[in-house]
Design an enzyme around this catalytic site. Structure first.
Site, PDB file in Angstrom:
ATOM      1  CG  ASP A   1      -7.749   0.703   2.927  1.00 53.31           C
ATOM      2  OD1 ASP A   1      -6.637   0.158   2.900  1.00 53.31           O
ATOM      3  OD2 ASP A   1      -8.032   1.699   2.237  1.00 53.31           O
TER       4      ASP A   1
ATOM      5  CG  ASP B   1      -2.200   0.759   0.984  1.00 49.49           C
ATOM      6  OD1 ASP B   1      -2.524   1.002  -0.194  1.00 49.49           O
ATOM      7  OD2 ASP B   1      -2.879   1.122   1.964  1.00 49.49           O
TER       8      ASP B   1
END
Length: 681
Positions: free
Chosen positions: A421, A343
């Site tokens: 997420d 990420d």
């Protein structure tokens, strides 16, 4: 969350601003998007403070020169002209000489923040703004004539209610996904599921990740897919859309079907000849397929389709967390750590390699044609058509920014949170709840602690985003909070070793030891203990038998314990369990010394049963469950027939001792004097 511009930042010479054009005729009104430059124009922040001007239509003219108009013809009026032929400052100076109070430039192209040379800014004193030509035609059709306009730029507060809704969606999804996974694990333990090897597959197709290598390959595949999406977006986006429609419909059906089962809704089975079908199943399937198709057809209607996309997204995340499980904390650490690096790399590092300075993650998440800050962030580009002309990936939760009224008129602004997420930390939360089930934690301390840690990490993500005014990789904050919190809880409870390895088999053993130590009665009558024994999977026993060797197979106990818990001396057979004299084996038939069980094959200390905990005679087991005679135990260790172990817990035939080491048939113990492999070799 990514915003195109903020009223808190005014750049010189081209400050980025969107404004509202309020068009009215009597009591009726419409509002349209404006793009203007705050260096040229100072607009009111509210409609009540905005001045009302009559609107003059000069779209037949470019107003690069005065033409037939005379000074004063446009005095105190707002004038709209077409874009092109000359620059904005020239049009504005001509309008000023004619007495115009406001200049509106209608555009058939994408609208960028109007700008000019530094020397031109001081020459323009009237508000100048761009509007869509299609918006002007719509207003002209609605009001025909006698139109009056007001220009105002409402403030864009940094905090928006969409953040609260996004927070609630994420926490609900993670909490419910973890709860659902734990409930399924409880049902599996109650049903006594079979476990084979390290990979666990239930009847429903649920899959557990257990191999670090597979986790690494999974992350590498994700990296490859993201890069492919960046370079081949316009083709692969349709593949992802089709996959999302199928997966979300399946996930929504799974969720609704589970809810129906939980509330006790009847399946309404209908028999047609030799076949039967469930009306409930058909109705749920029809609803789920319809919703997925509706989303697929109207996926670009940003004004309302976000509601359906979020519904399907929540179902998709819940089903993913229920279907894919992490087998232990070690796998959780590996997976979450790798995805954290993934990420951060694709959000913060890739802008140094892309031609436009845009991160690959943001570019793929928002789409290549998404409106947003361009270049150094000083300008904004608004499409001439408010309907998006590009496809967006359905991989995010989206909630419109309700307070960004002017921006939403130009182009819908959303707070977004990627499915990753939610799912990635959710897998850890789900594992924590399953661990609570394994250790029989009544207060679900691991589950609640990890969920609270997720909430805190998400709040920190939003705070940093608001302060920095730029999108943040949420995993950068969620992964440390959830991993560290769950590890601290395990350390405080002195269960970290079990939390790290994380198999239900080991945890049942530890729970057995805990119950055994605090049991009030020495005869092991604890209902909880009996429940643990009854839930020990047969396949797990067979796995331990295979790892024990040929002769060691005879000493595998029903508890399947390993480690150093008890001393070997506690494995002796109580005196009341000795073999009657008439059942003893003649001395000439004793097992040769070379066939004796080596010390390393002896009963592991944790598998032994202390003499003070032996089963009294009134607790004897039926003789039909005894170990076969060919597996009999030497007389000094044998147990009366009423002490025999159930046959289903004996060692499988394929693991029997080789014939050259077996006791001759004439030396076998009579059937009524069978031994118990539970205690002795």
């Amino acid at each position: 969350m990514w915003n195109r511009c903020s009223h808190d930042h005014i750049y010189d010479p081209a400050g980025c601003q969107e404004a509202v054009l309020h068009v009215s005729a009597g009591e009726d009104y419409r509002e349209y998007c404006l793009v203007y430059n705050s260096s040229w124009s100072n607009l009111s922040h509210s409609l009540s403070g905005a001045v009302k001007y009559p609107l003059v239509n000069l779209t037949s003219s470019l107003l690069c020169e005065r033409g037939a108009l005379k000074p004063g013809d446009l005095a105190g009026k707002a004038v709209v002209v077409m874009r092109g032929a000359c620059d904005y400052s020239q049009k504005a100076q001509v309008a000023q000489r004619l007495g115009a109070a406001v200049l509106l430039i209608a555009s058939t192209k994408a609208m960028a923040t109007p700008s000019a040379n530094d020397t031109e800014y001081g020459k323009v004193s009237i508000p100048l703004a761009l509007m869509r030509y299609r918006d002007f035609l719509d207003a002209q059709q609605e009001f025909i004539d006698n139109m009056e306009v007001q220009l105002y730029a409402p403030p864009n507060p940094p905090f928006d209610a969409s953040i609260i809704i996004m927070f609630a969606l994420a926490v609900f999804t993670v909490g419910m996904g973890g709860f659902w996974s734990g409930a399924i694990e409880r049902a599996k333990l109650n049903a006594g599921p079979a476990v084979s090897g390290g990979e666990e597959r239930a009847d429903s197709g649920d899959l557990a990740l257990y191999s670090p290598l597979k986790v690494l390959l999974f992350v590498l595949v994700m990296c490859g897919m993201l890069v492919l999406m960046y370079f081949f977006y316009k083709w692969l986006v349709y593949v992802i859309i089709v996959i999302f429609c199928l997966a979300s419909a399946t996930a929504l059906y799974s969720c609704l079907d589970s809810i129906a089962n939980a509330v006790g809704c009847s399946k309404l089975n209908v028999v047609c000849g030799e076949r039967s079908c469930s009306l409930r199943t058909l109705m749920l399937a029809a609803v789920c397929i319809t919703l997925a198709v509706v989303w697929g057809v109207y996926r670009n209607e940003d004004r309302w389709i976000w509601i359906l996309q979020d519904l399907l997204g929540v179902a998709f995340c819940l089903h993913f967390m229920k279907t894919i499980t992490l087998s232990n904390y070690k796998i959780c650490v590996i997976l979450l750590s790798l995805l954290l690096v993934y990420d951060v790399f694709f959000v913060f590092i890739t802008p140094f390699f892309t031609p436009n300075g845009e991160s690959i993650m943001v570019q793929v998440a928002l789409g290549p044609g998404a409106g947003g800050e361009k270049g150094d962030g000083n300008t904004v580009e608004v499409p001439a058509d408010p309907s998006p002309t590009y496809e967006k990936l359905p991989v995010v939760m989206r909630v419109p920014r309700f307070s960004a009224w002017a921006q939403n008129l130009c182009f819908m602004q959303f707070s977004i949170l990627g499915y990753g997420d939610i799912i990635i930390p959710g897998l850890l939360v789900a594992y924590c709840h399953r661990f609570d089930v394994w250790v029989n934690s009544s207060n679900r301390i691991y589950f609640f602690s990890c969920t609270v840690a997720y909430c805190v990490g998400l709040v920190l993500t939003f705070v940093v985003m608001l302060l920095s005014k730029m999108g943040q990789p949420a995993l950068l904050y969620l992964v440390p909070f959830t991993l560290i919190t769950s590890a601290v809880v395990a350390l405080i409870r002195k269960e970290f070793k079990q939390f790290w390895t994380g198999t239900s088999y080991e945890l049942k053993c530890l729970e057995f030891l805990r119950v055994r130590k605090r049991a009030a009665a020495p005869d092991m009558k604890s209902p909880h203990l009996l429940a643990i024994l009854s839930e020990t999977p047969t396949a797990e026993l067979h796995y331990k038998q295979r790892s024990a060797g040929v002769l060691g197979q005879a000493v595998v106990t029903v508890f399947a314990l390993y480690g150093n818990v008890f001393s070997y001396s506690e494995c002796s057979v109580p005196s009341e369990c000795s073999v009657p004299s008439e059942c003893s084996v003649p001395s000439e038939c004793s097992v040769p010394s070379e066939c004796s069980v080596p010390s390393e094959r002896s009963v592991p200390s944790e598998r032994s049963v202390p003499s003070e905990r032996s089963v009294p005679s009134e607790r004897s087991v039926p003789s039909e469950r005894s170990v076969p005679s060919e597996r009999s135990v030497p007389s000094e260790r044998s147990v009366p027939s009423e002490r025999s172990v159930p046959s289903e817990r004996s060692v499988p035939s394929e693991r029997s001792v080789p014939s050259e080491r077996s006791v001759p048939s004439e030396c076998s113990v009579p059937s009524d004097c069978c031994s118990v492999s539970l205690y002795t070799v």
